[in-house]
Design a protein around this motif. Structure first.
Motif, PDB file in Angstrom:
ATOM      1  N   LEU A   1       0.654  -1.097  -0.355  1.00  0.00           N
ATOM      2  CA  LEU A   1       0.128  -0.324   0.335  1.00  0.00           C
ATOM      3  C   LEU A   1       0.899   0.648   0.506  1.00  0.00           C
ATOM      4  O   LEU A   1       1.200   2.082  -0.563  1.00  0.00           O
ATOM      5  N   ALA A   2       2.252   1.047   0.904  1.00  0.00           N
ATOM      6  CA  ALA A   2       3.115   2.569   1.065  1.00  0.00           C
ATOM      7  C   ALA A   2       3.277   3.100  -0.159  1.00  0.00           C
ATOM      8  O   ALA A   2       3.452   3.807  -1.137  1.00  0.00           O
ATOM      9  N   ASP A   3       3.978   1.874  -1.425  1.00  0.00           N
ATOM     10  CA  ASP A   3       4.122   1.519  -2.343  1.00  0.00           C
ATOM     11  C   ASP A   3       3.427   2.365  -3.861  1.00  0.00           C
ATOM     12  O   ASP A   3       3.746   3.207  -4.419  1.00  0.00           O
ATOM     13  N   ARG A   4       1.912   1.640  -3.083  1.00  0.00           N
ATOM     14  CA  ARG A   4       1.172   2.285  -4.103  1.00  0.00           C
ATOM     15  C   ARG A   4       0.936   3.552  -4.377  1.00  0.00           C
ATOM     16  O   ARG A   4       0.403   4.454  -4.949  1.00  0.00           O
ATOM     17  N   LEU A   5       0.228   4.424  -3.113  1.00  0.00           N
ATOM     18  CA  LEU A   5       0.050   5.501  -2.881  1.00  0.00           C
ATOM     19  C   LEU A   5       1.695   6.482  -2.760  1.00  0.00           C
ATOM     20  O   LEU A   5       1.376   7.584  -2.582  1.00  0.00           O
ATOM     21  N   GLY A   6       2.360   6.075  -2.502  1.00  0.00           N
ATOM     22  CA  GLY A   6       3.751   7.066  -3.711  1.00  0.00           C
ATOM     23  C   GLY A   6       4.722   7.307  -2.206  1.00  0.00           C
ATOM     24  O   GLY A   6       5.585   8.298  -2.272  1.00  0.00           O
ATOM     25  N   PHE A   7       4.833   6.560  -1.206  1.00  0.00           N
ATOM     26  CA  PHE A   7       5.711   7.142  -0.273  1.00  0.00           C
ATOM     27  C   PHE A   7       6.598   6.473  -0.809  1.00  0.00           C
ATOM     28  O   PHE A   7       7.332   5.408  -1.123  1.00  0.00           O
ATOM     29  N   ALA A   8       8.113   6.857  -0.145  1.00  0.00           N
ATOM     30  CA  ALA A   8       9.135   6.569  -0.461  1.00  0.00           C
ATOM     31  C   ALA A   8      10.066   5.273   0.748  1.00  0.00           C
ATOM     32  O   ALA A   8       9.453   5.587   1.933  1.00  0.00           O
ATOM     33  N   ASP A   9      10.381   4.228   0.522  1.00  0.00           N
ATOM     34  CA  ASP A   9      11.280   3.908   0.852  1.00  0.00           C
ATOM     35  C   ASP A   9      10.053   2.861   1.967  1.00  0.00           C
ATOM     36  O   ASP A   9       9.663   3.497   2.941  1.00  0.00           O
ATOM     37  N   PRO A  10       9.522   2.336   0.997  1.00  0.00           N
ATOM     38  CA  PRO A  10       8.065   1.167   1.448  1.00  0.00           C
ATOM     39  C   PRO A  10       8.061  -0.016   2.995  1.00  0.00           C
ATOM     40  O   PRO A  10       7.808   0.896   3.513  1.00  0.00           O
ATOM     41  N   ALA A  11       9.173   0.076   2.782  1.00  0.00           N
ATOM     42  CA  ALA A  11      10.161  -0.739   4.139  1.00  0.00           C
ATOM     43  C   ALA A  11       9.981  -0.233   5.550  1.00  0.00           C
ATOM     44  O   ALA A  11       9.734  -0.682   6.455  1.00  0.00           O
ATOM     45  N   ALA A  12      11.035   1.662   5.037  1.00  0.00           N
ATOM     46  CA  ALA A  12      10.981   1.873   6.500  1.00  0.00           C
ATOM     47  C   ALA A  12       9.245   2.412   7.290  1.00  0.00           C
ATOM     48  O   ALA A  12       9.211   2.489   8.060  1.00  0.00           O
ATOM     49  N   VAL A  13       8.273   2.860   5.659  1.00  0.00           N
ATOM     50  CA  VAL A  13       7.436   3.865   5.989  1.00  0.00           C
ATOM     51  C   VAL A  13       6.495   2.200   6.871  1.00  0.00           C
ATOM     52  O   VAL A  13       6.099   2.017   8.070  1.00  0.00           O
ATOM     53  N   GLY A  14       6.749   0.591   6.479  1.00  0.00           N
ATOM     54  CA  GLY A  14       6.845  -0.019   7.443  1.00  0.00           C
ATOM     55  C   GLY A  14       6.115  -0.473   8.839  1.00  0.00           C
ATOM     56  O   GLY A  14       5.284  -0.608   9.613  1.00  0.00           O
ATOM     57  N   THR A  15       7.781  -0.020   8.527  1.00  0.00           N
ATOM     58  CA  THR A  15       8.152   0.183  10.503  1.00  0.00           C
ATOM     59  C   THR A  15       8.084   1.138  10.957  1.00  0.00           C
ATOM     60  O   THR A  15       7.215   0.583  12.665  1.00  0.00           O
ATOM     61  N   ALA A  16       7.933   2.200  10.074  1.00  0.00           N
ATOM     62  CA  ALA A  16       7.694   3.232  11.201  1.00  0.00           C
ATOM     63  C   ALA A  16       5.805   3.197  11.368  1.00  0.00           C
ATOM     64  O   ALA A  16       5.536   3.826  12.372  1.00  0.00           O
ATOM     65  N   VAL A  17       4.826   3.065  10.371  1.00  0.00           N
ATOM     66  CA  VAL A  17       3.344   2.373  10.318  1.00  0.00           C
ATOM     67  C   VAL A  17       3.120   1.848  11.500  1.00  0.00           C
ATOM     68  O   VAL A  17       2.198   2.146  12.793  1.00  0.00           O
ATOM     69  N   ALA A  18       3.857   0.810  12.169  1.00  0.00           N
ATOM     70  CA  ALA A  18       3.633  -0.341  12.794  1.00  0.00           C
ATOM     71  C   ALA A  18       3.886   0.459  14.404  1.00  0.00           C
ATOM     72  O   ALA A  18       3.496  -0.041  15.320  1.00  0.00           O
ATOM     73  N   VAL A  19       4.705   1.213  14.497  1.00  0.00           N
ATOM     74  CA  VAL A  19       4.785   2.055  15.555  1.00  0.00           C
ATOM     75  C   VAL A  19       4.050   3.138  15.771  1.00  0.00           C
ATOM     76  O   VAL A  19       3.529   2.904  16.871  1.00  0.00           O
ATOM     77  N   VAL A  20       3.805   3.958  14.838  1.00  0.00           N
ATOM     78  CA  VAL A  20       2.435   4.376  15.051  1.00  0.00           C
ATOM     79  C   VAL A  20       1.692   3.431  15.722  1.00  0.00           C
ATOM     80  O   VAL A  20       0.800   4.269  16.672  1.00  0.00           O
ATOM     81  N   ALA A  21       0.677   2.542  14.540  1.00  0.00           N
ATOM     82  CA  ALA A  21      -0.437   1.851  15.603  1.00  0.00           C
ATOM     83  C   ALA A  21      -0.698   0.919  16.852  1.00  0.00           C
ATOM     84  O   ALA A  21      -1.807   1.197  17.144  1.00  0.00           O
ATOM     85  N   ALA A  22       0.720   0.935  16.921  1.00  0.00           N
ATOM     86  CA  ALA A  22       0.534   0.619  18.499  1.00  0.00           C
ATOM     87  C   ALA A  22       0.343   1.134  19.374  1.00  0.00           C
ATOM     88  O   ALA A  22      -0.148   1.458  20.709  1.00  0.00           O
ATOM     89  N   ALA A  23       0.588   3.118  19.202  1.00  0.00           N
ATOM     90  CA  ALA A  23       0.030   3.787  19.748  1.00  0.00           C
ATOM     91  C   ALA A  23      -1.111   4.764  19.369  1.00  0.00           C
ATOM     92  O   ALA A  23      -1.753   6.256  20.081  1.00  0.00           O
ATOM     93  N   TYR A  24      -1.894   4.462  18.651  1.00  0.00           N
ATOM     94  CA  TYR A  24      -2.741   5.371  18.177  1.00  0.00           C
ATOM     95  C   TYR A  24      -4.174   5.644  18.240  1.00  0.00           C
ATOM     96  O   TYR A  24      -4.515   6.850  18.925  1.00  0.00           O
ATOM     97  N   HIS A  25      -4.688   4.868  19.242  1.00  0.00           N
ATOM     98  CA  HIS A  25      -5.232   4.725  19.659  1.00  0.00           C
ATOM     99  C   HIS A  25      -5.287   5.189  21.291  1.00  0.00           C
ATOM    100  O   HIS A  25      -4.305   5.720  22.104  1.00  0.00           O
ATOM    101  N   PRO A  26      -6.512   6.800  21.868  1.00  0.00           N
ATOM    102  CA  PRO A  26      -6.155   7.328  22.573  1.00  0.00           C
ATOM    103  C   PRO A  26      -5.748   6.342  24.620  1.00  0.00           C
ATOM    104  O   PRO A  26      -6.642   4.770  23.705  1.00  0.00           O
ATOM    105  N   GLY A  27      -5.508   6.931  24.889  1.00  0.00           N
ATOM    106  CA  GLY A  27      -5.355   6.396  26.217  1.00  0.00           C
ATOM    107  C   GLY A  27      -3.775   5.357  26.448  1.00  0.00           C
ATOM    108  O   GLY A  27      -3.771   4.093  27.649  1.00  0.00           O
ATOM    109  N   VAL A  28      -2.781   4.893  25.173  1.00  0.00           N
ATOM    110  CA  VAL A  28      -2.660   4.115  25.665  1.00  0.00           C
ATOM    111  C   VAL A  28      -0.728   5.022  26.719  1.00  0.00           C
ATOM    112  O   VAL A  28      -0.655   5.942  27.152  1.00  0.00           O
ATOM    113  N   ASP A  29       0.069   3.636  26.818  1.00  0.00           N
ATOM    114  CA  ASP A  29       1.657   4.216  27.334  1.00  0.00           C
ATOM    115  C   ASP A  29       2.485   5.329  26.818  1.00  0.00           C
ATOM    116  O   ASP A  29       2.351   5.369  25.777  1.00  0.00           O
ATOM    117  N   PRO A  30       2.428   6.337  28.273  1.00  0.00           N
ATOM    118  CA  PRO A  30       3.664   7.528  26.691  1.00  0.00           C
ATOM    119  C   PRO A  30       4.342   7.696  27.178  1.00  0.00           C
ATOM    120  O   PRO A  30       5.026   7.897  25.841  1.00  0.00           O
TER     121      PRO A  30
END
Length: 341
Positions: free
Chosen positions: A127-156
């Motif tokens: 999806l990152a590649d098709r949406l035009g993001f640079a370095d899709p592998a790095a994008v996948g790693t960063a998105v997983a970090v964001v997803a882990a904290a995405y919903h409110p009320g998580v560990d600071p």
């Protein structure tokens, strides 16, 4: 001879269908298909408000994506996602996912952890590649970090890591206004755990020995999505007094809409506990409905289909117990090892 499909029991904590119920410590729970559908389409039920933060932070991302936007901002922000997804043919995404999955299995040897190597990386990189993001592998790693904290009320601590990941993702996003970049990142975050959970559930239920190899993967995924949804519930709050399912809900009431229960409603699904690929008029609600229904449902299913097509052809898994990541509304396996046939 009749195919014997897997029995998928309700996940622990799945409530039975009934009228909306209230408990002081949890608010209102809505479990019947008709009631969940009504709440998803009634403007009296709104997504809970979120706080914003400095540009480039996780709080800013949450406050900028359509997922958490108030009604006056939602349509414009959703349109960003719709425009970005419009040129992406689902069949192209499926073929991309097939190629990446084959490549992973070719170098994996005798076994592979579906969750670590396939369920998140393949859909995100595609999806990152098709949406035009640079370095899709790095994008996948960063998105997983964001997803882990995405919903409110998580560990600071998770929030602090996610702030850096959001900044990195904005730098990798296609050139454009920050609000557009935020909503492209939002598409990837929405795809991360939900699509991974669907792939993990399907591999868990469909790859053990003895499960039939007949039926289209898309039909199998539809029943997995209904009976073991990766998104078990979504939250709303009433902005007006409203009547739902024979109950009067005061304004300001927190509401939890239970997809996992609604998808097993006997008033809607004949033999609701039975796994039936190709079930007519399925009507499952896991992708939502109405103006806030998931704009990328066909794309998510195409990505999951690509991964599962290859796994069904090349892999099997044992009857080992499953464990799941702790989350109040998501159901995502932690690990899931499969072996080459």
């Amino acid at each position: 001879m009749t195919d014997t499909w897997p029995h998928i029991a309700p996940a622990p904590g799945t409530p039975s269908c009934g009228p909306p119920s209230f408990e002081p410590e949890r608010g209102w729970w809505v479990t019947r298909h008709a009631d969940v559908r009504a709440a998803l389409t009634d403007p009296a039920f709104q997504v809970p408000a979120v706080d914003t933060g400095p540009p480039g932070t996780l709080a800013w991302l949450r406050a900028t994506v359509s997922r958490f936007s108030p009604p006056l901002r939602h349509a414009d922000r959703r349109a960003v996602a719709v425009r970005a997804l419009a040129p992406l043919a689902p069949d192209d995404l499926r073929l991309d996912a097939v190629r990446l999955t084959v490549a992973v299995l070719d170098r994996a040897g005798d076994s592979v952890d579906v969750m670590r190597e396939l369920a998140r990386p393949v859909p995100l990189r595609t999806l990152a590649d098709r949406l035009g993001f640079a370095d899709p592998a790095a994008v996948g790693t960063a998105v997983a970090v964001v997803a882990a904290a995405y919903h409110p009320g998580v560990d600071p601590a998770l929030t602090a890591r996610a702030d850096g990941a959001v900044t990195a993702l904005l730098a990798l996003a296609p050139q454009g206004p920050p609000e557009v970049g935020a909503n492209l990142i939002g598409l990837l975050v929405q795809a991360c755990d939900a699509t991974a959970g669907l792939i993990g559930a399907a591999a868990h239920h469909l790859l053990p020995p003895g499960v039939p190899t007949t039926a289209r993967t898309a039909d199998l995924l539809a029943e997995v999505l209904r009976l073991d949804p990766p998104v078990r519930a979504t939250r709303r709050v009433t902005v007006d007094e409203v009547r739902l399912g024979g109950r009067d809900l005061p304004a300001g009431s927190p509401v939890l809409l239970r997809f996992d229960a609604a998808n097993r409603d006997p008033q809607v699904f004949t033999e609701p506990a039975t796994f039936r690929p190709g079930r007519p008029g399925a009507g499952q609600l896991t992708f939502g409905t109405g103006e806030r229904g998931c704009p990328g449902d066909r794309h998510a299913l195409a990505l999951a289909t690509g991964v599962l097509d290859v796994l069904r052809e090349r892999c099997r898994r044992g009857l080992t117990p499953m464990s799941y990541e702790p989350h109040p509304t998501l159901r995502v396996p932690t690990t899931l090892e499969v072996s080459a046939r």
